[in-house]
Motif scaffolding. Sequence first.
Motif, mmCIF file in Angstrom:
data_model
loop_
_atom_site.group_PDB
_atom_site.id
_atom_site.type_symbol
_atom_site.label_atom_id
_atom_site.label_comp_id
_atom_site.label_asym_id
_atom_site.label_seq_id
_atom_site.Cartn_x
_atom_site.Cartn_y
_atom_site.Cartn_z
ATOM 1 N N UNK A 1 0.830 -1.198 0.000
ATOM 2 C CA UNK A 1 0.000 0.000 0.000
ATOM 3 C C UNK A 1 0.863 1.246 0.000
ATOM 4 N N UNK A 2 0.412 2.250 -0.758
ATOM 5 C CA UNK A 2 1.069 3.548 -0.791
ATOM 6 C C UNK A 2 -0.009 4.617 -0.657
ATOM 7 N N UNK A 3 0.350 5.722 -0.071
ATOM 8 C CA UNK A 3 -0.567 6.853 0.049
ATOM 9 C C UNK A 3 0.028 8.000 -0.747
ATOM 10 N N UNK A 4 -0.714 8.453 -1.756
ATOM 11 C CA UNK A 4 -0.216 9.473 -2.679
ATOM 12 C C UNK A 4 -1.139 10.690 -2.716
ATOM 13 N N UNK A 5 -0.560 11.827 -3.005
ATOM 14 C CA UNK A 5 -1.354 13.028 -3.259
ATOM 15 C C UNK A 5 -1.894 12.936 -4.692
ATOM 16 N N UNK A 6 -2.923 13.717 -5.011
ATOM 17 C CA UNK A 6 -3.384 13.737 -6.395
ATOM 18 C C UNK A 6 -2.274 14.101 -7.400
ATOM 19 N N UNK A 7 -1.383 15.002 -7.021
ATOM 20 C CA UNK A 7 -0.286 15.376 -7.919
ATOM 21 C C UNK A 7 0.675 14.193 -8.128
ATOM 22 N N UNK A 8 0.898 13.412 -7.089
ATOM 23 C CA UNK A 8 1.764 12.230 -7.216
ATOM 24 C C UNK A 8 1.110 11.149 -8.081
ATOM 25 N N UNK A 9 -0.213 11.053 -8.023
ATOM 26 C CA UNK A 9 -0.913 10.107 -8.907
ATOM 27 C C UNK A 9 -0.779 10.549 -10.355
ATOM 28 N N UNK A 10 -0.966 11.843 -10.628
ATOM 29 C CA UNK A 10 -0.758 12.363 -11.988
ATOM 30 C C UNK A 10 0.632 11.987 -12.499
ATOM 31 N N UNK A 11 1.653 12.204 -11.665
ATOM 32 C CA UNK A 11 3.032 11.906 -12.066
ATOM 33 C C UNK A 11 3.228 10.412 -12.284
ATOM 34 N N UNK A 12 2.620 9.581 -11.437
ATOM 35 C CA UNK A 12 2.753 8.122 -11.576
ATOM 36 C C UNK A 12 2.082 7.633 -12.854
ATOM 37 N N UNK A 13 0.955 8.232 -13.213
ATOM 38 C CA UNK A 13 0.295 7.864 -14.473
ATOM 39 C C UNK A 13 1.180 8.255 -15.649
ATOM 40 N N UNK A 14 1.726 9.472 -15.625
ATOM 41 C CA UNK A 14 2.617 9.921 -16.708
ATOM 42 C C UNK A 14 3.847 9.048 -16.817
ATOM 43 N N UNK A 15 4.334 8.519 -15.685
ATOM 44 C CA UNK A 15 5.532 7.672 -15.678
ATOM 45 C C UNK A 15 5.232 6.228 -16.085
ATOM 46 N N UNK A 16 3.948 5.896 -16.253
ATOM 47 C CA UNK A 16 3.580 4.532 -16.634
ATOM 48 C C UNK A 16 3.465 3.567 -15.471
ATOM 49 N N UNK A 17 3.421 4.087 -14.239
ATOM 50 C CA UNK A 17 3.317 3.216 -13.064
ATOM 51 C C UNK A 17 1.932 2.588 -12.919
ATOM 52 N N UNK A 18 0.902 3.214 -13.486
ATOM 53 C CA UNK A 18 -0.432 2.615 -13.541
ATOM 54 C C UNK A 18 -0.501 1.870 -14.870
#
Length: 178
Positions: free
Chosen positions: A144-161
């Motif tokens: 489990x990880x807890x992310x801010x909305x900005x960190x989710x945006x960055x993770x999507x852009x990085x291909x982590x999702x």
Amino acid sequence: MTWKILSSQQLMKRPPFLEIEQQQVEVRPGQIVDDFYQVHLMDFALVIPFLEDGRVEVIRQYKHGPRREVLGFPAGHVDPGEEPGPAATRELLEETGLAPAQMRHLGSYVDHGNARVCQGHYYVAQGCRRAARPDPGDLEDFAYETLTPQEIDAAIKAGDFGVMHHVAAWGLWKIHNS
């Protein structure tokens, strides 16, 4: 114009998870497709869980579709006879141990425009609090990880999702909150 199904033959049935059928379809008067295939998987519910502090709890796990470890939101099948809303709440509790103060439906969408495949029911859970220990089942190992909305945006852009349903859910949430 609605396509007309002239005949249908079941090619495979593995309840409750998979059904494949071959249809003969008239797509417009006089134009017939003899081998149009439909794949039916179980519908699913997906939840974006916002904690009381505005951060989002995400799950890191191996997914066999992308063949790698990815980030995602709690999600799972809508069981036969179960409504999507209760399924979303159940999946949230099972996979994270979180209970929401409020659940909001973001929409339901068919997975594939012509093959159908399944229908996804997307939700956002606000004000989530720990209510139980997670119990995701024997096939799922979660971190489990807890992310801010900005960190989710960055993770999507990085291909982590790595699963489109999870990216789409985030897009739906952003549209509903803009």
